[in-house]
Write a protein that holds these residues in place. Structure first.
Motif, mmCIF file in Angstrom:
data_model
loop_
_atom_site.group_PDB
_atom_site.id
_atom_site.type_symbol
_atom_site.label_atom_id
_atom_site.label_comp_id
_atom_site.label_asym_id
_atom_site.label_seq_id
_atom_site.Cartn_x
_atom_site.Cartn_y
_atom_site.Cartn_z
ATOM 1 N N PHE A 97 11.284 -2.381 8.346
ATOM 2 C CA PHE A 97 10.982 -0.986 8.019
ATOM 3 C C PHE A 97 12.228 -0.273 7.485
ATOM 4 N N VAL A 98 13.113 -0.998 6.825
ATOM 5 C CA VAL A 98 14.338 -0.411 6.291
ATOM 6 C C VAL A 98 13.989 0.608 5.205
ATOM 7 N N ASN A 99 14.735 1.675 5.160
ATOM 8 C CA ASN A 99 14.553 2.754 4.183
ATOM 9 C C ASN A 99 13.185 3.436 4.268
ATOM 10 N N CYS A 100 12.570 3.412 5.443
ATOM 11 C CA CYS A 100 11.369 4.216 5.703
ATOM 12 C C CYS A 100 11.854 5.451 6.466
ATOM 13 N N PHE A 101 12.521 6.347 5.750
ATOM 14 C CA PHE A 101 13.244 7.440 6.380
ATOM 15 C C PHE A 101 12.343 8.488 7.029
ATOM 16 N N ASN A 102 11.050 8.513 6.692
ATOM 17 C CA ASN A 102 10.117 9.474 7.290
ATOM 18 C C ASN A 102 9.305 8.880 8.428
ATOM 19 N N LEU A 103 9.564 7.630 8.764
ATOM 20 C CA LEU A 103 8.860 6.973 9.861
ATOM 21 C C LEU A 103 9.227 7.670 11.175
ATOM 22 N N GLY B 264 8.575 -6.574 5.605
ATOM 23 C CA GLY B 264 8.251 -6.180 4.243
ATOM 24 C C GLY B 264 7.622 -4.813 4.090
ATOM 25 N N PHE B 265 7.823 -3.924 5.063
ATOM 26 C CA PHE B 265 7.287 -2.567 4.972
ATOM 27 C C PHE B 265 8.347 -1.592 4.447
ATOM 28 N N GLY B 266 9.520 -2.095 4.094
ATOM 29 C CA GLY B 266 10.637 -1.255 3.699
ATOM 30 C C GLY B 266 10.394 -0.476 2.425
ATOM 31 N N ASN B 267 11.197 0.590 2.272
ATOM 32 C CA ASN B 267 11.210 1.420 1.061
ATOM 33 C C ASN B 267 9.909 2.179 0.818
ATOM 34 N N HIS B 268 9.229 2.578 1.880
ATOM 35 C CA HIS B 268 8.011 3.377 1.767
ATOM 36 C C HIS B 268 8.264 4.758 2.361
ATOM 37 N N ASP B 269 8.650 5.713 1.511
ATOM 38 C CA ASP B 269 8.939 7.074 1.974
ATOM 39 C C ASP B 269 7.715 7.760 2.569
ATOM 40 N N GLU B 270 6.528 7.376 2.112
ATOM 41 C CA GLU B 270 5.295 8.009 2.589
ATOM 42 C C GLU B 270 4.905 7.565 3.994
ATOM 43 N N LEU B 271 5.479 6.483 4.479
ATOM 44 C CA LEU B 271 5.115 5.911 5.780
ATOM 45 C C LEU B 271 5.684 6.758 6.915
ATOM 46 N N THR B 272 4.785 7.316 7.744
ATOM 47 C CA THR B 272 5.214 8.160 8.867
ATOM 48 C C THR B 272 4.843 7.568 10.223
ATOM 49 N N GLY C 222 0.814 -1.208 0.000
ATOM 50 C CA GLY C 222 0.000 0.000 0.000
ATOM 51 C C GLY C 222 0.845 1.254 0.000
ATOM 52 N N ASN C 223 0.162 2.403 0.173
ATOM 53 C CA ASN C 223 0.869 3.677 0.185
ATOM 54 C C ASN C 223 0.321 4.639 1.239
#
Length: 185
Positions: free
Chosen positions: A99-105, A75-83, A54-55
């Protein structure tokens, strides 16, 4: 009959319910569809979410899918929109690269029964994160590079893998007496 059986198998493998919406997976007006989660059934009959497609910016992970408890997530990685993420109490393990590469989390509400946090599990910009008392193992680089100011390690934590909190500027770190192994970095 063969088509019905194939559809039934697909529903079982993906965890898709007929309604297609996780009723306990909505917050702040966002709905997260069960179809956004790829799942597999563990040997004990529980569910592992191994991919999120999802997004949504905020995801409340369902505690059950197709009547089975969700006990492992990843498997939640690489989602920039995830806060923000809310992890249910049924989850016992947050897997490798979850949650790797979810930099805005910036917000993780951790379930009360998480026992293991996998290697490279998190990226993000947390000020603090509350870890449950059930946590016994933090694997290598789980929080490496995370923007994190304060950490209170729970009283049952036994093992902290190499680089678990490497490359971060912690101002406050509370270590319990239960911690037996602190590996390098």
């Amino acid at each position: 009959a063969v088509v019905d059986e194939a559809v039934s198998m697909q529903e079982e493998q993906t965890g898709i319910e007929e309604e297609g919406v996780a009723t306990d997976a909505s917050i702040a007006g966002e709905e997260v569809s069960i179809e956004d989660f790829r799942t597999q059934i563990n040997n004990d009959g529980t569910i592992e979410i191994d991919l999120y497609t999802g997004n949504a910016s905020t995801v409340v992970i369902p505690d059950t899918i197709d009547g089975k408890e969700v006990t492992v997530i990843g498997g939640f990685g690489n989602h920039d929109e995830l806060t923000a993420v809310v992890i249910p109490d049924t989850v016992k393990e947050i897997s490798y690269n979850a949650f790797v590469n979810c930099f805005n989390l910036a917000s993780v509400q951790m379930g009360a029964n998480v026992e293991k946090i996998g290697s490279y599990a998190f990226n993000g910009i947390f000020e603090t994160i509350e870890l449950p008392d059930t946590l016994v193992e933090i694997r290598s680089s789980a929080f490496s590079g995370v923007s994190l100011q304060e950490v209170k390690l729970p009283g049952n934590l036994c093992t902290m893998g190499p680089g678990a909190f490497a490359r971060i500027d912690i101002t406050t770190l509370t270590i319990p007496g239960s911690l037996k192994v602190i590996e390098e970095q």
